[in-house]
Design a protein around this motif. Structure first.
Motif, PDB file in Angstrom:
ATOM      1  N   ASP A 190      61.736 -15.640-120.632  1.00 53.37           N
ATOM      2  CA  ASP A 190      62.970 -15.290-119.933  1.00 53.37           C
ATOM      3  C   ASP A 190      63.562 -14.005-120.498  1.00 53.37           C
ATOM      4  O   ASP A 190      64.000 -13.126-119.745  1.00 53.37           O
ATOM      5  CB  ASP A 190      63.996 -16.426-120.081  1.00 53.37           C
ATOM      6  CG  ASP A 190      63.582 -17.674-119.336  1.00 53.37           C
ATOM      7  OD1 ASP A 190      62.443 -17.726-118.828  1.00 53.37           O
ATOM      8  OD2 ASP A 190      64.397 -18.616-119.266  1.00 53.37           O
ATOM      9  N   ARG A 191      63.574 -13.880-121.811  1.00 51.06           N
ATOM     10  CA  ARG A 191      64.184 -12.710-122.445  1.00 51.06           C
ATOM     11  C   ARG A 191      63.402 -11.443-122.119  1.00 51.06           C
ATOM     12  O   ARG A 191      63.989 -10.401-121.811  1.00 51.06           O
ATOM     13  CB  ARG A 191      64.257 -12.914-123.959  1.00 51.06           C
ATOM     14  CG  ARG A 191      64.835 -11.722-124.708  1.00 51.06           C
ATOM     15  CD  ARG A 191      64.978 -12.003-126.187  1.00 51.06           C
ATOM     16  NE  ARG A 191      65.935 -13.073-126.435  1.00 51.06           N
ATOM     17  CZ  ARG A 191      66.269 -13.493-127.655  1.00 51.06           C
ATOM     18  NH1 ARG A 191      65.709 -12.935-128.729  1.00 51.06           N
ATOM     19  NH2 ARG A 191      67.145 -14.452-127.803  1.00 51.06           N
ATOM     20  N   THR A 192      62.067 -11.534-122.165  1.00 53.76           N
ATOM     21  CA  THR A 192      61.249 -10.362-121.847  1.00 53.76           C
ATOM     22  C   THR A 192      61.425  -9.958-120.387  1.00 53.76           C
ATOM     23  O   THR A 192      61.516  -8.771-120.061  1.00 53.76           O
ATOM     24  CB  THR A 192      59.765 -10.648-122.135  1.00 53.76           C
ATOM     25  OG1 THR A 192      59.611 -10.943-123.518  1.00 53.76           O
ATOM     26  CG2 THR A 192      58.902  -9.456-121.777  1.00 53.76           C
ATOM     27  N   THR A 194      64.089 -10.365-118.387  1.00 55.99           N
ATOM     28  CA  THR A 194      65.366  -9.694-118.152  1.00 55.99           C
ATOM     29  C   THR A 194      65.397  -8.307-118.791  1.00 55.99           C
ATOM     30  O   THR A 194      65.922  -7.359-118.208  1.00 55.99           O
ATOM     31  CB  THR A 194      66.534 -10.543-118.675  1.00 55.99           C
ATOM     32  OG1 THR A 194      66.319 -10.858-120.060  1.00 55.99           O
ATOM     33  CG2 THR A 194      66.644 -11.840-117.898  1.00 55.99           C
ATOM     34  N   ARG A 195      64.816  -8.188-119.982  1.00 55.72           N
ATOM     35  CA  ARG A 195      64.830  -6.898-120.664  1.00 55.72           C
ATOM     36  C   ARG A 195      63.985  -5.873-119.918  1.00 55.72           C
ATOM     37  O   ARG A 195      64.416  -4.735-119.680  1.00 55.72           O
ATOM     38  CB  ARG A 195      64.326  -7.060-122.101  1.00 55.72           C
ATOM     39  CG  ARG A 195      64.204  -5.748-122.876  1.00 55.72           C
ATOM     40  CD  ARG A 195      63.803  -6.014-124.317  1.00 55.72           C
ATOM     41  NE  ARG A 195      62.601  -6.820-124.422  1.00 55.72           N
ATOM     42  CZ  ARG A 195      61.367  -6.355-124.291  1.00 55.72           C
ATOM     43  NH1 ARG A 195      61.175  -5.067-124.029  1.00 55.72           N
ATOM     44  NH2 ARG A 195      60.326  -7.157-124.414  1.00 55.72           N
TER      45      ARG A 195
END
Length: 272
Positions: A190-192, A194-195
């Motif tokens: 999820d973090r990758t 969005t980034r």
């Protein structure tokens, strides 16, 4: 724009020298594969809605709006509803004569003012001789430089995984899919997701999804669908929420936009 599609240079009528015109009617579902022109082109839909896709973004062009595509700029066109197109091709030498046309090297959509509409349609009027139409083309280019951009563009990330995930939203209109499902489709955390999305698209995924829903509604508006039904189809909380979001992006209500009216000042600085 999918990579396997072969780029083509489509034929153009050159009977007018520095400019040419082409009138075409396309059925809904028609797709013109990736191609490019030696000329710059102003594409104007008198009826229907088209989707123009470039390597980095997509533009939805509703009726009575127009899109400028610079020379040698690859693009594909998908016809979303039965569409009557009027295209004006301008050779680079003619475009260069309008030095103050600051956006001549950028793909951008514009509100087709009554003057732009009359100039475009007048070029297809056999009652004007060639010198008169030459002046009309020049005036058209000069008019474009004073015409605000219409923010119906949707930036697209470059990564194949991100584009694959976005296809779930754009093709199936599954606007409320949770982030973790989209990230999984892209084979990312999820973090990758969005980034990388923000880095490649230039805006957050949340802002992109809201923009995508508003732009997707333009085809439904053109079909005459009620605003309440559009809000439901695109999974807004209420018709009021849809209207507020529409106004925030396009500077007017959906019904005002559908009627061909538009507050040009509201979108003058909307194009990145």
């Amino acid at each position: 724009m999918s990579a396997p599609e072969r780029q083509q240079t489509s034929p153009e009528r050159q009977d007018a020298g520095l400019w040419a015109t082409l009138a075409k009617t396309h059925a809904a579902g028609t797709r013109l594969p990736v191609h490019q022109h030696r000329s710059g082109q102003l594409v104007f839909a008198t009826r229907g809605v088209m989707l123009v896709e470039t390597p980095h973004a997509r533009w939805t062009v509703p009726p009575q709006r127009a899109l400028w595509v610079p020379p040698h700029h690859p693009h594909a066109i998908e016809v979303l509803s039965a569409t009557d197109l009027r295209t004006v091709y301008c050779q680079p030498a003619l475009v260069a004569q309008c030095a103050s046309f600051a956006r001549r090297d950028e793909v951008h959509a514009v509100v087709a003012s009554p003057l732009i509409q009359q100039l475009v349609l007048g070029l297809f009027n056999g009652g004007f001789d060639h010198p008169t139409r030459q002046l009309m083309v020049s005036l058209l280019l000069h008019t474009l430089q004073h015409t605000p951009c219409l923010p119906t563009h949707l930036p697209m990330p470059a990564s194949e995984g991100l584009r694959r995930a976005l296809a779930l939203l754009l093709q199936a209109h599954q606007w409320q899919l949770p982030l973790h499902e989209l990230a999984a489709e892209a084979a990312m955390s999820d973090r990758t997701f969005t980034r990388r999305f923000t880095a490649e698209a230039g805006l957050s995924f949340r802002a992109w999804r809201q923009r995508a829903r508003i732009i997707a509604s333009l085809d439904l508006l053109a079909s005459g669908r009620p605003v309440k039904g559009i809000a439901h189809a695109l999974q807004f909380e209420s018709p009021a929420a849809y209207i507020a979001s529409f106004r925030a992006l396009l500077g007017c209500t959906p019904n005002t936009f559908r009627q061909g009216q538009h507050d040009n000042t509201a979108v003058a600085d909307a194009h990145p």
